[in-house]
Design an enzyme around this catalytic site. Structure first.
Site, PDB file in Angstrom:
ATOM      1  N   LYS A 102       0.208 -12.556   9.342  1.00  0.00           N
ATOM      2  CA  LYS A 102       1.189 -11.654   8.715  1.00  0.00           C
ATOM      3  C   LYS A 102       2.619 -12.208   8.888  1.00  0.00           C
ATOM      4  O   LYS A 102       2.822 -13.185   9.591  1.00  0.00           O
ATOM      5  CB  LYS A 102       1.036 -10.251   9.313  1.00  0.00           C
ATOM      6  CG  LYS A 102      -0.382  -9.668   9.174  1.00  0.00           C
ATOM      7  CD  LYS A 102      -0.763  -9.341   7.743  1.00  0.00           C
ATOM      8  CE  LYS A 102      -2.258  -9.142   7.535  1.00  0.00           C
ATOM      9  NZ  LYS A 102      -2.794  -7.848   7.927  1.00  0.00           N
TER      10      LYS A 102
HETATM   11  C1  LIG Z   1      -3.893  -6.856   8.043  1.00  0.00           C
HETATM   12  C2  LIG Z   1      -3.921  -5.590   7.262  1.00  0.00           C
HETATM   13  C3  LIG Z   1      -4.167  -4.341   7.864  1.00  0.00           C
HETATM   14  C4  LIG Z   1      -4.646  -4.187   9.278  1.00  0.00           C
HETATM   15  O1  LIG Z   1      -3.827  -4.719  10.235  1.00  0.00           O
HETATM   16  P1  LIG Z   1      -4.463  -5.209  11.626  1.00  0.00           P
HETATM   17  O2  LIG Z   1      -3.239  -5.513  12.431  1.00  0.00           O
HETATM   18  O3  LIG Z   1      -5.295  -6.410  11.337  1.00  0.00           O
HETATM   19  O4  LIG Z   1      -5.243  -4.081  12.182  1.00  0.00           O
HETATM   20  C5  LIG Z   1      -4.064  -3.199   7.084  1.00  0.00           C
HETATM   21  N1  LIG Z   1      -3.754  -3.273   5.782  1.00  0.00           N
HETATM   22  C6  LIG Z   1      -3.546  -4.446   5.160  1.00  0.00           C
HETATM   23  C7  LIG Z   1      -3.195  -4.455   3.716  1.00  0.00           C
HETATM   24  C8  LIG Z   1      -3.636  -5.638   5.875  1.00  0.00           C
HETATM   25  O5  LIG Z   1      -3.451  -6.807   5.246  1.00  0.00           O
END
Ligand SMILES: *Cc1c(COP(=O)(O)O)cnc(C)c1O
Length: 362
Positions: free
Chosen positions: A176
């Site tokens: 991310k």
């Molecule tokens: C990565 C992601 C999540 C979840 O986040 P985590 O930190 O992996 O639990 C939720 N929504 C979207 C669109 C994502 O890309």
């Protein structure tokens, strides 16, 4: 293998984490306040509440908003299951509307009147235009799933300022925009929601100092969704580089757009005037995706598909929506493939990606 996404960690990040190890707090301590402060400052939101993951942040947001059995929560079909599962976690019913083919985001104009909540996913980092939703009626609760979009901008400010939402959720998974290893955060301008979020991440314990320094009361089922100070120190250090990371992602995206102009591929929707794209992903469309995917993987390019749509999973039988029922999303999914896009991707890597794509699409 050139991955589709990857963290960028420098010596300052490493030093920040090591500092925590030499200090007094390993779990929630002063680094959490620093990280929360950095995200609040960047977004302009009044509050930022850290969680152990983006999924936990979404769960917290759904709970803090008071969603529960009998409520309908609409999200995009083109997302990770966590966007829909936050409804299921609190006993609400997840629902889907088709995407807008011009943005690949959920089409807010299709959100039915009477919907209790919407989870608006900023797919690939392109903000959903919540200022101009075009819906017949604003749902009671508007939650942004900004897992892809920290650092992206709306005409009226950074994603996460909650100008048109109740809460905005971020993820700090390594791929991310910035990472804390694992982690999440919710921003909000509402004092009550912030208090509920803080209580939810720590077992809904409410201290009762008037009745004794040891007394706390628990009236709801909470969780241990706390982030550690180790993670928060990494996250806070990464926040100082957010603008550089997003600028770099935009450079990479611009270069892809030039390099791919003459190939038989479809490019992702660009940011309209006044918006800044986060480019968490650089998804393109190709004919014969299965073959192209295989050839790129064979050439050591770690392409991925984001995502197998929500309504293609057996879990989503509770939505009553089946593959084929959301024609824009279903048609896009057939051709979708994400190219590597992350701040550390070199020009040579990018050329290798484009060469492999060229030979795979000939
Ligand atoms: C990565 C992601 C999540 C979840 O986040 P985590 O930190 O992996 O639990 C939720 N929504 C979207 C669109 C994502 O890309």
């Amino acid at each position: 293998m050139i991955p589709y996404g990857r963290q960028s960690i420098d010596e300052d990040d490493i030093a920040a984490v090591v500092d925590v190890l030499r200090g007094d707090w390993l779990t929630q301590g002063p680094a959490i306040e620093r990280f929360e402060g950095a995200v609040a400052e960047h977004t302009g939101a009044r509050h930022a509440v850290a969680f152990s993951s983006g999924t936990a942040a979404l769960h917290g947001a759904a709970w803090a908003a008071g969603l529960g059995p009998g409520d309908t929560v609409v999200t995009s079909p083109l997302t990770f299951m966590a966007s829909a599962n936050c409804a299921r976690y609190v006993g609400a019913r997840p629902a889907l509307v088709d995407i807008d083919p011009s943005t690949w985001n959920l089409d807010l104009a299709r959100v039915p009147a009477g919907t209790d909540a919407v989870v608006a996913v900023h797919y690939a980092g392109l903000p959903v235009d919540l200022a101009n939703p075009g819906w017949s009626e604003r749902p009671r609760v508007v939650i942004e799933d900004a897992a892809h979009a920290l650092g992206a901008m709306n005409p009226d400010g950074p994603v996460g300022n909650c100008a048109h939402s109740d809460m905005c959720c971020f993820s700090f998974h390594p791929v991310k925009p910035v990472t804390s290893g694992e982690g999440g955060m919710v921003t909000t301008n509402d004092d009550d929601l912030a208090e509920r979020l803080r209580s939810f991440r720590s077992h809904c314990m409410v201290r009762q100092p008037d009745r004794g320094a040891w007394v706390y009361e628990i009236s709801d089922v909470g969780y241990n969704y706390r982030m550690t100070d180790l993670q928060a120190a990494l996250g806070a250090s990464q926040m100082t580089k957010l603008d550089l990371f997003i600028a770099r992602r935009n450079e990479i995206a611009d270069r892809y757009r030039e390099m791919l102009a003459d190939l038989p591929v479809g490019l992702p929707p660009a940011a309209p005037e006044g918006f800044r794209h986060g480019y968490h992903l650089f998804p393109i469309t190709v004919a014969d995706r299965r073959r192209v995917f295989g050839e790129l993987r064979a050439a050591d390019i770690g392409v991925q598909v984001h995502y197998v749509p929500i309504h293609h999973h057996p879990l989503s039988s509770d939505t009553g929506i089946q593959p084929g029922d959301l024609p824009s999303c279903d048609a896009l999914y057939e051709r979708l493939i994400s190219l590597p896009c992350f701040p550390g991707l070199t020009a040579a890597h990018q050329e290798a990606v484009v060469r492999a794509l060229e030979s795979a699409t000939q």
